[in-house]
Motif scaffolding. Structure first.
Motif, mmCIF file in Angstrom:
data_model
loop_
_atom_site.group_PDB
_atom_site.id
_atom_site.type_symbol
_atom_site.label_atom_id
_atom_site.label_comp_id
_atom_site.label_asym_id
_atom_site.label_seq_id
_atom_site.Cartn_x
_atom_site.Cartn_y
_atom_site.Cartn_z
ATOM 1 N N LEU A 261 0.835 -1.196 0.000
ATOM 2 C CA LEU A 261 0.000 0.000 0.000
ATOM 3 C C LEU A 261 0.869 1.245 0.000
ATOM 4 N N ASP A 262 0.306 2.360 -0.491
ATOM 5 C CA ASP A 262 1.059 3.608 -0.350
ATOM 6 C C ASP A 262 0.923 4.089 1.092
ATOM 7 N N ILE A 263 1.764 5.036 1.478
ATOM 8 C CA ILE A 263 1.852 5.420 2.888
ATOM 9 C C ILE A 263 0.558 6.031 3.405
ATOM 10 N N ALA A 264 -0.146 6.797 2.552
ATOM 11 C CA ALA A 264 -1.396 7.404 2.990
ATOM 12 C C ALA A 264 -2.436 6.337 3.329
ATOM 13 N N ASP A 265 -2.595 5.356 2.444
ATOM 14 C CA ASP A 265 -3.546 4.276 2.705
ATOM 15 C C ASP A 265 -3.138 3.461 3.935
ATOM 16 N N ALA A 266 -1.833 3.249 4.081
ATOM 17 C CA ALA A 266 -1.353 2.480 5.232
ATOM 18 C C ALA A 266 -1.667 3.208 6.539
ATOM 19 N N LEU A 267 -1.421 4.509 6.567
ATOM 20 C CA LEU A 267 -1.688 5.283 7.777
ATOM 21 C C LEU A 267 -3.172 5.250 8.132
ATOM 22 N N GLU A 268 -4.022 5.214 7.135
ATOM 23 C CA GLU A 268 -5.464 5.224 7.383
ATOM 24 C C GLU A 268 -6.009 3.853 7.771
ATOM 25 N N GLN A 269 -5.132 2.868 7.899
ATOM 26 C CA GLN A 269 -5.557 1.552 8.361
ATOM 27 C C GLN A 269 -5.324 1.353 9.856
ATOM 28 N N LEU A 270 -4.737 2.355 10.524
ATOM 29 C CA LEU A 270 -4.405 2.214 11.938
ATOM 30 C C LEU A 270 -5.264 3.107 12.818
ATOM 31 N N SER A 271 -5.647 2.572 13.954
ATOM 32 C CA SER A 271 -6.232 3.354 15.037
ATOM 33 C C SER A 271 -5.538 2.925 16.321
ATOM 34 N N PHE A 272 -5.669 3.723 17.370
ATOM 35 C CA PHE A 272 -4.949 3.463 18.617
ATOM 36 C C PHE A 272 -5.910 3.338 19.787
ATOM 37 N N ARG A 273 -5.524 2.505 20.735
ATOM 38 C CA ARG A 273 -6.278 2.357 21.983
ATOM 39 C C ARG A 273 -5.319 2.569 23.155
ATOM 40 N N PHE A 274 -5.717 3.443 24.082
ATOM 41 C CA PHE A 274 -4.874 3.727 25.236
ATOM 42 C C PHE A 274 -5.708 3.674 26.516
ATOM 43 N N ALA A 275 -5.020 3.477 27.627
ATOM 44 C CA ALA A 275 -5.683 3.434 28.929
ATOM 45 C C ALA A 275 -5.820 4.837 29.500
ATOM 46 N N ALA A 276 -6.940 5.100 30.139
ATOM 47 C CA ALA A 276 -7.183 6.358 30.837
ATOM 48 C C ALA A 276 -7.242 6.059 32.330
ATOM 49 N N THR A 277 -6.459 6.785 33.128
ATOM 50 C CA THR A 277 -6.387 6.532 34.565
ATOM 51 C C THR A 277 -7.047 7.653 35.358
ATOM 52 N N ASP A 278 -7.079 7.478 36.668
ATOM 53 C CA ASP A 278 -7.671 8.496 37.535
ATOM 54 C C ASP A 278 -6.721 9.663 37.811
ATOM 55 N N ASP A 279 -5.532 9.653 37.219
ATOM 56 C CA ASP A 279 -4.667 10.834 37.231
ATOM 57 C C ASP A 279 -5.100 11.684 36.042
ATOM 58 N N GLN A 280 -6.019 12.602 36.287
ATOM 59 C CA GLN A 280 -6.701 13.256 35.172
ATOM 60 C C GLN A 280 -5.764 14.085 34.292
ATOM 61 N N PHE A 281 -4.812 14.801 34.894
ATOM 62 C CA PHE A 281 -3.927 15.624 34.073
ATOM 63 C C PHE A 281 -2.962 14.766 33.263
ATOM 64 N N ALA A 282 -2.482 13.687 33.855
ATOM 65 C CA ALA A 282 -1.619 12.775 33.103
ATOM 66 C C ALA A 282 -2.379 12.161 31.935
ATOM 67 N N THR A 283 -3.656 11.857 32.137
ATOM 68 C CA THR A 283 -4.467 11.283 31.062
ATOM 69 C C THR A 283 -4.712 12.303 29.960
#
Length: 625
Positions: A261-283
């Motif tokens: 794939l070209d780089i634009a199509d490749a980039l559009e195949q990714l999404s990210f998942r991250f954890a959110a904690t009770d340290d609100q400013f760090a999150t």
């Protein structure tokens, strides 16, 4: 919260001190610190406020005060490189972020009813378990029947069934009529690289690349790959390690994808998942920094306009507790707040009883799910957090923390790249070793109660019913309070065997004013290890033996002032030993009774900075728990 581009009327003239009150504040800080530390002001550093700074697990310094001296240039608007302020310039402010919930179960019809009921009650995105994580792949169209795909994005959690689940999802989409197929947003959830770190089964990387190629050809907006940073977080990673490892995994995906794939199509195949904690400013800073990092990757790859990958926030499983789990409602509220303010596109709040087996608390699944859903709805509908994109922008603290976190995460990503890339660093153990070191440091802080886990190592509730055997089984998440909860499990086993919990006698010396602080401290400390305190009230030395005989506890703790210890502790120790108490401890440091002889010396000391886990474990061993 000051905005960097709109200075207030108190801005100093050019060439003047930008914070004319800072010197007075510093003088006040010096005065307070000198008093607390019992030193002269002249003995403090020239910049005494640095003594109030905190250091994160990433080695970042959190200052006690941020001023115009910390002001940074304003970031570009949302939807433009480097996407720090958000990836979508036209997000519907009345919707805010997508309110997501995870649905599972092997009965597709029942799951469908749950999904439709959730969508009618405020859910706006569906995260669906498939295969061994939920409904059979072949029955996925049944589970999604009646869903308006152009209104509610769908994310799959299918593991080894991802390929079949994608095919079934496409079948459902092909029969769905809509004016604009691009408005249908789907994530197939393939995560072989991060699943490999977690040790969970998933499809192979080659299959993922094939899925991505097919996704590019679809008329809908389909992203095949989820870079799941939560697996690093759940193993004990710091924020920068979670971000750095996720970016490194994302780079590995890009290398595989761009073979076809070209780089634009490749980039559009990714999404990210991250954890959110009770340290609100760090999150808040984490999600802003994550966008900045991935935007930098896209820029280096020559496609900066395609660096705004969607973010899915999931409230931290590691911060959840089994003991006093109702406090998890507060933790997840703070986490959802931080993720929403930080600009996450989709947020999933875990139910407050997520760390326990289903039904452990005697509350229904629908109740726990409703509380998780309503946590977000209150933030959106009553607090109106979605009305403003990136409300933290311009905050000196948030901007500084965002930049520092991004820089530290980039360093970790570079370390992984220098080791040969994500897969090589995974195989060599580098990623696991770095994360294990952070986990050990956090465990030490929790054990010494430098880090508080409410309901576990602080303010525990010994009246809670014992946990079931299923709940006591170790899970794969490095939960912050797990070591203390293991102590409570031992106490529960003792209770089942003896009909009562392990007990310790408190021996309050002197007046209430003299002993109350230490009595409270010791009762709280002992309870965090499952040891019940027996408090007979203020005692004289002559009354100690009778109180010990009546309590029948094998452990006793002297509680009083240092001055009172000097006068009475030695005699009190002798009285307790004569009454048959096996272990005599003193609340405070050893220096309080430095002058007593060995016969009158306690067996140990319980002070604020001790390793509470080790101390309490030793006491449980002494009573046979």
């Amino acid at each position: 919260m000051p905005i960097a581009s709109e200075p207030g009327p108190d801005v100093a003239p050019t060439g003047a001190d930008p914070v004319p009150q800072f010197a007075a504040w510093r003088k006040g800080v010096a005065g307070v610190l000198a008093k607390v530390r019992r030193v002269e002001i002249a003995d403090l550093p020239a910049e005494p406020e640095h003594l109030l700074a905190e250091t994160t697990y990433d080695g970042l310094t959190i200052a006690p005060l941020y001023t115009r001296k910390d002001e940074l240039p304003e970031q570009p608007l949302p939807g433009t490189y480097p996407f720090v302020r958000g990836g979508d310039a036209t997000r519907d402010v009345h919707r805010g972020w997508y309110v997501s919930a995870h649905f599972g179960g092997d009965d597709a019809a029942a799951v469908n009813r749950e999904i439709l009921a959730g969508l009618g009650s405020g859910i706006s995105a569906v995260w669906l378990g498939v295969g061994d994580r939920g409904v059979p792949a072949a029955e996925l169209p049944t589970a999604l029947s009646g869903l308006l795909f152009d209104l509610a994005p769908v994310t799959l959690d299918a593991g080894t069934a991802t390929v079949e689940a994608a095919a079934q999802l496409y079948t459902a989409l092909d029969s769905y009529e809509t004016a604009s197929r691009k408005d249908i947003h789907v994530s197939l959830g393939a995560a072989p690289l991060t699943s490999r770190f977690a040790g969970t089964a998933d499809i192979e990387l080659a299959e993922t690349v094939t899925l991505a190629g097919a996704a590019v050809a679809r008329a809908e907006t389909v992203r095949a790959i989820t870079v799941d940073g939560t697996v690093f977080h759940n193993a004990g990673a710091s924020d920068a390690q979670e971000l750095g490892a996720a970016v490194a995994a994302g780079l590995a995906y890009l290398r595989a994808l761009t073979e076809g794939l070209d780089i634009a199509d490749a980039l559009e195949q990714l999404s990210f998942r991250f954890a959110a904690t009770d340290d609100q400013f760090a999150t808040i800073a984490k999600f802003r920094a994550a966008r900045q990092l991935w935007a930098r990757v896209a820029h280096v790859c020559g496609a900066p306009d395609f660096g705004g990958a969607p973010q899915h926030a999931v409230t931290s499983a590691a911060m959840m507790t089994q003991r006093d789990p109702w406090v998890n409602l507060l933790r997840t509220t703070l986490a959802a707040f931080g993720a929403g303010v930080g600009g996450a596109d989709t947020v999933t709040v875990l139910p407050f009883d997520a760390a326990l087996p289903a039904g452990e608390l005697g509350v229904s699944k629908s109740f726990a799910d409703r509380m998780a859903r309503n946590t977000q709805l209150l933030l959106l509908e009553e607090s109106h957090l979605g009305f403003v994109q990136d409300p933290g922008a311009g905050s000196w603290y948030v901007e500084d923390l965002t930049g520092a976190l991004a820089a530290k995460a980039w360093e970790f990503m570079q370390e992984i790249e220098a080791a040969g890339g994500y897969l090589a660093a995974l195989d060599s153990g580098l990623i696991a070793e770095r994360i294990a070191a952070t986990k050990a440091a956090r465990d030490t802080d929790v054990a010494h109660r430098k880090t508080s886990v409410t309901g576990v190592n602080e303010f525990p509730n010994l009246a809670e019913p014992p946990l079931s055997e299923a709940a006591r089984q170790a899970d794969q998440v490095a939960r912050y309070g797990a070591t203390f909860e293991a102590l409570r499990n031992r106490s529960d086993a003792y209770l089942a065997a003896h009909g009562a919990r392990p007990k310790a006698l408190l021996v309050p010396l002197g007046s209430v004013a003299e002993h109350n602080v230490r009595v409270t401290f010791i009762a709280n400390l002992l309870a965090s290890g499952g040891i019940e305190s027996v408090n007979p009230g203020p005692l004289t030395v002559d009354g100690i033996a009778a109180a010990a005989t009546e309590a029948g506890a094998p452990i006793a703790v002297l509680c009083g002032s240092d001055k009172r210890y000097g006068a009475e502790a030695g005699a009190a120790v002798q009285q307790l030993r004569a009454a048959g108490v096996e272990t005599v401890l003193l609340a405070g440091a050893a220096k309080a009774i430095a002058e007593v002889d060995d016969a009158q010396r306690p067996d140990g000391f319980l002070a604020a900075k001790i390793d509470a886990v080790a101390a309490l474990s030793g006491l449980l061993e002494k009573v046979g728990a």
